[in-house]
Every structure is written in C-alpha cells, then in structure tokens.
Scaffold this motif. Structure first.
Motif, PDB file in Angstrom:
ATOM      1  N   MET A  37       0.818  -1.215   0.000  1.00 29.60           N
ATOM      2  CA  MET A  37       0.000   0.000   0.000  1.00 29.60           C
ATOM      3  C   MET A  37       0.851   1.264   0.000  1.00 29.60           C
ATOM      4  SD  MET A  37      -2.911  -1.286  -0.363  1.00 29.60           S
ATOM      5  CE  MET A  37      -3.932   0.151  -0.250  1.00 29.60           C
ATOM      6  N   ALA A  38       2.103   1.184   0.444  1.00 25.66           N
ATOM      7  CA  ALA A  38       3.007   2.341   0.475  1.00 25.66           C
ATOM      8  C   ALA A  38       3.902   2.426  -0.759  1.00 25.66           C
ATOM      9  CB  ALA A  38       3.877   2.286   1.734  1.00 25.66           C
ATOM     10  N   ARG A  39       3.800   1.464  -1.653  1.00 22.52           N
ATOM     11  CA  ARG A  39       4.672   1.442  -2.839  1.00 22.52           C
ATOM     12  C   ARG A  39       4.218   2.454  -3.877  1.00 22.52           C
ATOM     13  NH1 ARG A  39       7.163  -1.011   0.501  1.00 22.52           N
ATOM     14  NH2 ARG A  39       8.004  -3.096   0.243  1.00 22.52           N
ATOM     15  N   ARG A  40       5.208   2.980  -4.617  1.00 19.02           N
ATOM     16  CA  ARG A  40       4.972   3.987  -5.656  1.00 19.02           C
ATOM     17  C   ARG A  40       5.759   3.601  -6.904  1.00 19.02           C
ATOM     18  NH1 ARG A  40       4.521   9.172  -2.624  1.00 19.02           N
ATOM     19  NH2 ARG A  40       4.698   8.566  -0.470  1.00 19.02           N
ATOM     20  N   LEU A  41       5.383   4.200  -8.023  1.00 18.56           N
ATOM     21  CA  LEU A  41       6.167   4.009  -9.249  1.00 18.56           C
ATOM     22  C   LEU A  41       7.372   4.939  -9.283  1.00 18.56           C
ATOM     23  CD1 LEU A  41       3.482   3.600 -12.046  1.00 18.56           C
ATOM     24  CD2 LEU A  41       4.938   1.841 -11.018  1.00 18.56           C
ATOM     25  N   ALA A  42       7.220   6.109  -8.707  1.00 20.32           N
ATOM     26  CA  ALA A  42       8.301   7.099  -8.675  1.00 20.32           C
ATOM     27  C   ALA A  42       8.188   7.879  -7.368  1.00 20.32           C
ATOM     28  CB  ALA A  42       8.191   8.051  -9.868  1.00 20.32           C
ATOM     29  N   PRO A  43       9.307   8.435  -6.893  1.00 23.69           N
ATOM     30  CA  PRO A  43       9.271   9.125  -5.600  1.00 23.69           C
ATOM     31  C   PRO A  43       8.269  10.276  -5.512  1.00 23.69           C
ATOM     32  CG  PRO A  43      11.536   8.793  -6.318  1.00 23.69           C
ATOM     33  CD  PRO A  43      10.650   8.378  -7.460  1.00 23.69           C
ATOM     34  N   ASP A  44       7.983  10.931  -6.630  1.00 23.28           N
ATOM     35  CA  ASP A  44       7.071  12.078  -6.583  1.00 23.28           C
ATOM     36  C   ASP A  44       5.620  11.700  -6.911  1.00 23.28           C
ATOM     37  OD1 ASP A  44       7.508  11.559  -9.283  1.00 23.28           O
ATOM     38  OD2 ASP A  44       7.559  13.673  -9.840  1.00 23.28           O
ATOM     39  N   MET A  45       5.332  10.398  -6.946  1.00 19.66           N
ATOM     40  CA  MET A  45       3.962   9.938  -7.226  1.00 19.66           C
ATOM     41  C   MET A  45       3.311   9.462  -5.930  1.00 19.66           C
ATOM     42  SD  MET A  45       4.305   7.870 -10.817  1.00 19.66           S
ATOM     43  CE  MET A  45       2.536   7.792 -11.095  1.00 19.66           C
ATOM     44  N   PHE A  46       1.992   9.463  -5.922  1.00 19.68           N
ATOM     45  CA  PHE A  46       1.262   8.925  -4.789  1.00 19.68           C
ATOM     46  C   PHE A  46       1.403   7.407  -4.752  1.00 19.68           C
ATOM     47  CE2 PHE A  46      -1.345  12.898  -5.144  1.00 19.68           C
ATOM     48  CZ  PHE A  46      -1.157  13.341  -3.845  1.00 19.68           C
ATOM     49  N   PRO A  47       1.304   6.807  -3.550  1.00 22.36           N
ATOM     50  CA  PRO A  47       1.425   5.354  -3.415  1.00 22.36           C
ATOM     51  C   PRO A  47       0.145   4.628  -3.840  1.00 22.36           C
ATOM     52  CG  PRO A  47       1.010   6.324  -1.273  1.00 22.36           C
ATOM     53  CD  PRO A  47       1.181   7.477  -2.250  1.00 22.36           C
ATOM     54  N   LEU A  48       0.238   3.310  -3.822  1.00 18.61           N
ATOM     55  CA  LEU A  48      -0.892   2.459  -4.190  1.00 18.61           C
ATOM     56  C   LEU A  48      -2.145   2.811  -3.406  1.00 18.61           C
ATOM     57  CD1 LEU A  48      -2.140   0.005  -5.636  1.00 18.61           C
ATOM     58  CD2 LEU A  48      -1.160  -1.431  -3.823  1.00 18.61           C
ATOM     59  N   SER A  49      -2.007   3.046  -2.116  1.00 21.65           N
ATOM     60  CA  SER A  49      -3.185   3.351  -1.301  1.00 21.65           C
ATOM     61  C   SER A  49      -3.897   4.600  -1.804  1.00 21.65           C
ATOM     62  CB  SER A  49      -2.804   3.506   0.170  1.00 21.65           C
ATOM     63  OG  SER A  49      -1.814   4.490   0.324  1.00 21.65           O
ATOM     64  N   SER A  50      -3.143   5.597  -2.252  1.00 18.94           N
ATOM     65  CA  SER A  50      -3.748   6.808  -2.817  1.00 18.94           C
ATOM     66  C   SER A  50      -4.456   6.494  -4.117  1.00 18.94           C
ATOM     67  CB  SER A  50      -2.686   7.874  -3.088  1.00 18.94           C
ATOM     68  OG  SER A  50      -2.073   8.304  -1.913  1.00 18.94           O
ATOM     69  N   GLN A  51      -3.844   5.676  -4.947  1.00 19.81           N
ATOM     70  CA  GLN A  51      -4.435   5.356  -6.245  1.00 19.81           C
ATOM     71  C   GLN A  51      -5.792   4.681  -6.067  1.00 19.81           C
ATOM     72  OE1 GLN A  51      -2.951   6.844  -8.633  1.00 19.81           O
ATOM     73  NE2 GLN A  51      -1.035   7.218  -7.543  1.00 19.81           N
ATOM     74  N   VAL A  52      -5.883   3.767  -5.104  1.00 15.00           N
ATOM     75  CA  VAL A  52      -7.156   3.097  -4.832  1.00 15.00           C
ATOM     76  C   VAL A  52      -8.174   4.123  -4.349  1.00 15.00           C
ATOM     77  CG1 VAL A  52      -8.327   1.397  -3.367  1.00 15.00           C
ATOM     78  CG2 VAL A  52      -6.081   0.860  -4.363  1.00 15.00           C
ATOM     79  N   ARG A  53      -7.779   4.938  -3.392  1.00 14.38           N
ATOM     80  CA  ARG A  53      -8.709   5.928  -2.845  1.00 14.38           C
ATOM     81  C   ARG A  53      -9.159   6.921  -3.912  1.00 14.38           C
ATOM     82  NH1 ARG A  53      -4.826   6.277   2.279  1.00 14.38           N
ATOM     83  NH2 ARG A  53      -5.909   4.833   3.661  1.00 14.38           N
ATOM     84  N   PHE A  54      -8.219   7.365  -4.745  1.00 12.02           N
ATOM     85  CA  PHE A  54      -8.577   8.343  -5.771  1.00 12.02           C
ATOM     86  C   PHE A  54      -9.471   7.735  -6.854  1.00 12.02           C
ATOM     87  CE2 PHE A  54      -4.512  10.952  -4.805  1.00 12.02           C
ATOM     88  CZ  PHE A  54      -5.148  11.597  -3.760  1.00 12.02           C
ATOM     89  N   ALA A  55      -9.258   6.467  -7.198  1.00 13.42           N
ATOM     90  CA  ALA A  55     -10.157   5.806  -8.163  1.00 13.42           C
ATOM     91  C   ALA A  55     -11.571   5.756  -7.583  1.00 13.42           C
ATOM     92  CB  ALA A  55      -9.652   4.404  -8.504  1.00 13.42           C
ATOM     93  N   CYS A  56     -11.678   5.396  -6.318  1.00 13.18           N
ATOM     94  CA  CYS A  56     -12.993   5.366  -5.655  1.00 13.18           C
ATOM     95  C   CYS A  56     -13.590   6.764  -5.575  1.00 13.18           C
ATOM     96  CB  CYS A  56     -12.861   4.748  -4.267  1.00 13.18           C
ATOM     97  SG  CYS A  56     -12.479   2.975  -4.296  1.00 13.18           S
ATOM     98  N   LEU A  57     -12.766   7.738  -5.275  1.00 18.00           N
ATOM     99  CA  LEU A  57     -13.221   9.125  -5.202  1.00 18.00           C
ATOM    100  C   LEU A  57     -13.786   9.587  -6.537  1.00 18.00           C
ATOM    101  CD1 LEU A  57     -13.351  11.910  -3.724  1.00 18.00           C
ATOM    102  CD2 LEU A  57     -11.037  12.304  -4.584  1.00 18.00           C
TER     103      LEU A  57
END
Length: 184
Positions: A37-57
C-alpha cells in the motif's frame, strides 16, 4: 449511450477488477501484502493506497456532480486520506472496504440517475485552476480519464511489485462476451 450507462457499469466492472488485483497481491505477497500500500512508481507519485482511494473518489464524485448534488464530507475525507496516504497508507483490507463502499454507492443508483446531468454546469476547482464544463464534457474529459489514470497506476504499481497480473486480470468482465469454443 446515456451517462449512467456509460459511467456506472464502467466504474463498477473496473473497481471489481481492482479488488481482484488486491486479492492477487495478498495471495502473492502473503503477510507482507499490506506493505504494498506504500509502494509507488516514482518518488514524486502517490502510493498504491492513494491510487485506490482516488479511483474510488472519482467514481463517487461523478455520481454527485452529475446529479447536481453537493459533494458530501465523506468525499472530502476520502480525498484527504488519499493525499495523506504516504504517511498513513492503510491496509489491503481498508482498500477493499473503500472499493466495496464505492460499489455499494454505484449499485444504489437508479437506472437513469446521471442522465439529466449531461447539460449541468460542472466546475472542477484545483489549486490555482478552475475548469468550467457541462456534465457530458466532464464525464468524457475528466471523470473517466481521471478514474482510469488512478486505476492503471494501481495496476502498474502492483505489477512493478511482482504481483502476477495480466490482461485477463485487467478486463475480467470481457469473459462474459467470450464466444463458445474460442478459449485456448
């Protein structure tokens, strides 16, 4: 195609796919899966947990905007949780619960719930920027692209972390259209 027919099934089938990816992540990584859940593709990107939350949002936000309703505090809270996920990524169970809540929101909509929103004025306000559009443009040019951005980023993070995902995992809904006798 109406806005409801375009958005609701798309959001629902892809959120179910996302839930499946998280399930595969748990199977593949076992007790270490929450660390994804804390992993990212790049240091300046949001982590997996953000991606899930933002997709739901994105999926939930569209249902309010296209009905001309104010966004509830719960969506502000979800956005804030997404922005702060680097410090508090949460668990796979929490991500699955967020997806389930979003699916319940979508399932609770009437068959034409969003259709009258095609001509509604929609304003997207970001720091220093405001975009004014009508509902149809919002759905096509903002809501769907934003949803898919976060969805694909989640997929890429999971693949980058060794979760064995492939095309069939990305579009599992397509198997309902499979012509008999054509599967290898």
């Amino acid at each position: 195609m109406s806005l409801t027919q375009q958005l609701v099934p798309t959001y629902a089938q892809m959120l179910r796919a996302l839930s499946g990816w998280l399930g595969k992540a748990r199977e593949h990584h076992g007790g270490e899966a929450d660390g994804l859940m804390a992993r990212r593709l790049a240091p300046d990107m949001f982590p997996l947990s953000s991606q899930v939350r933002f997709a739901c949002l994105q999926a939930q936000e569209a249902t309010y905007r296209l009905r001309g309703e104010p966004l509830p505090q719960a969506l502000d809270d979800l956005a804030r949780a997404g922005r702060e996920a680097g410090e508090r990524p949460g668990s796979l169970d929490e991500a699955q619960a967020c997806i389930a809540e979003t699916l319940a929101c979508l399932d609770g909509l009437e068959p034409q719930a969003l259709d009258a929103g095609a001509d509604l004025s929609v304003a997207i306000e970001l720091p220093g920027l405001t975009f004014d559009m009508v509902g149809e443009s919002y759905a096509r040019d903002w809501a769907l692209p934003q949803f898919y951005f976060h969805l694909v980023t989640a997929y890429a993070i999971l693949r980058n972390q060794g979760v064995p995902l492939g095309k069939a995992d990305y579009v599992p809904h397509m198997f309902s259209y499979l012509r008999a006798g054509t599967a290898a």
